[in-house]
Design an enzyme around this catalytic site. Structure first.
Site, PDB file in Angstrom:
ATOM      1  N   CYS A  75      80.166  23.046  75.572  1.00  0.00           N
ATOM      2  CA  CYS A  75      78.800  23.177  75.064  1.00  0.00           C
ATOM      3  C   CYS A  75      78.856  22.932  73.563  1.00  0.00           C
ATOM      4  O   CYS A  75      79.801  22.323  73.063  1.00  0.00           O
ATOM      5  CB  CYS A  75      78.223  24.556  75.407  1.00  0.00           C
ATOM      6  SG  CYS A  75      79.135  25.929  74.646  1.00  0.00           S
ATOM      7  N   ALA A  76      77.861  23.392  72.823  1.00  0.00           N
ATOM      8  CA  ALA A  76      77.833  23.120  71.385  1.00  0.00           C
ATOM      9  C   ALA A  76      78.875  23.934  70.626  1.00  0.00           C
ATOM     10  O   ALA A  76      79.594  23.408  69.777  1.00  0.00           O
ATOM     11  CB  ALA A  76      76.443  23.393  70.822  1.00  0.00           C
TER      12      ALA A  76
END
Length: 376
Positions: A75-76
């Site tokens: 994810c980020a």
């Protein structure tokens, strides 16, 4: 998070990508972010399903997940990927990993690769910033070292300096960078080494620096580094010939493309400079010189050992940007066939000038995304 969920560092993942291992990745970021920038590799299979679509379970992706391979979730920043990895693990999948730090960590990882021995004695190292396509260099000879196009993350460089027992004596930037924040001035000051920058790129910098000019030579241990003025990407762009073996081209020439001339708003003005550098200055150099650029655009440019390097004579045969006979066609290609500007490129230029001083988190945000220094 369940204790059953495993994690993997971006360093471990980078080595798998470089070794061309088969990798399956589930990217849980928003589709817009995924489409702009993602993990790439010759044997990387990657799917994108945003995290919020998996809040109620993994049913939307159950038919997309492999049963006999490791699953890596990103994810980020690393938080959402832990949740998704836990969901997948609880569904009965055994080999599931959350990628620590997410795409922010991927953006900042540097992988050191020894390019080769120098004939006058010493070695040259390439640092591959695999998440951004940035390349930087350390030349080592007889206990002395020179850094070229340093990124802002210094830990990996310092580890190699310490391991090789090297005294840093020179730090060069080939030009004022617009797609990533330079660590050149910072590491030079830390090790009390001079920091060199082409003066025509440095007219607005706010700090002291040493000028590098066409034809200048510097000794690093037993090795000679020679500067060659090579404008076109910027008005000050300067290449370096190392020990008559390697040509560090900055953002002028890449393995599979050429530099863009528009990041300071001067595309029309600098096209002629770019063509002259590529078609005259570089053609007068020895064909055996090995090109070491400051960026690469695609994982396909990577050699089997993870390095990005190729003889300039080979590039004159294979690189389309070096084989455009018509001046008019060349001008059209390098002014009209350009990707979007790099994210936050103006803020990055001002940071590299010393005009603004963002904090570390701001620097990370400014650099998020792919490099876009080349003509397509």
């Amino acid at each position: 998070m369940s204790n059953e969920v495993k994690t993997i560092t971006v360093s471990e993942l980078a080595k798998k990508v470089i070794r061309n291992e088969e990798i399956f990745i589930l990217d849980a970021r928003n589709t817009e972010d995924f489409d702009d920038w993602k993990i790439e590799g010759n044997n990387v299979e990657i799917i994108n399903v945003p995290y919020f679509e998996l809040l109620e379970g993994i049913e939307p992706i159950i038919d997309k997940l492999p049963n006999n391979r490791a699953i890596y979730v990103i994810c980020a920043k690393g938080g959402s990927s832990e949740f998704v990895a836990e969901q997948i693990t609880e569904a009965g999948y055994e080999d599931v990993y959350s990628i620590e730090g997410g795409m922010k960590a991927w953006s900042e990882h540097l992988e050191p690769i020894k390019i080769g021995e120098l004939k006058s004695g010493g070695e040259i190292y390439q640092f591959v910033r695999i998440g951004k396509g940035c390349l930087s260099y350390l030349i080592v000879s007889n206990g002395e070292g020179a850094m070229i196009d340093t990124n802002r993350m210094l830990d990996t460089y310092e580890a190699v300096l310490q391991e090789e027992n090297v005294k840093l004596t020179h730090v060069f930037d080939t030009h004022l960078h617009a797609d990533h924040i330079s660590g050149g001035k910072k590491i030079a000051d830390k090790y009390n080494a001079p920091y060199y920058l082409p003066p025509r790129d440095a007219e607005e910098v706010t700090y002291e620096y040493s000028e590098i000019h066409d034809g200048d030579t510097h000794k690093v241990g037993d090795v000679t580094i020679k500067a060659i003025y090579s404008p076109g990407h910027t008005i000050g762009s300067t290449s370096f010939i190392v020990d008559d073996q390697y040509l560090l081209t900055g953002d002028i020439l890449f393995i599979d493309s050429i530099g863009r001339p528009d990041l300071a708003g001067k595309a029309e003005d600098w096209v002629s400079d770019l063509r002259n550098t590529l078609y005259k200055t570089y053609r007068e150099l020895a064909e055996q010189l090995i090109v070491l650029p400051a960026h690469y655009m695609s994982i396909k440019e990577m050699n089997n050992d993870g390095s990005i390097a190729k003889k300039i004579g080979t590039l004159f045969k294979q690189n389309h940007g070096l084989n455009i006979e018509s001046d008019h066609e060349f001008r059209k290609i390098v002014t009209e066939n350009l990707p979007p500007q790099p994210n936050s490129y103006q803020e990055i230029r001002e940071t590299n000038m010393g005009k603004i001083i963002p904090d570390e988190e701001q620097k990370r945000e400014m650099e998020i995304g792919p490099n876009r220094c080349a003509v397509r």
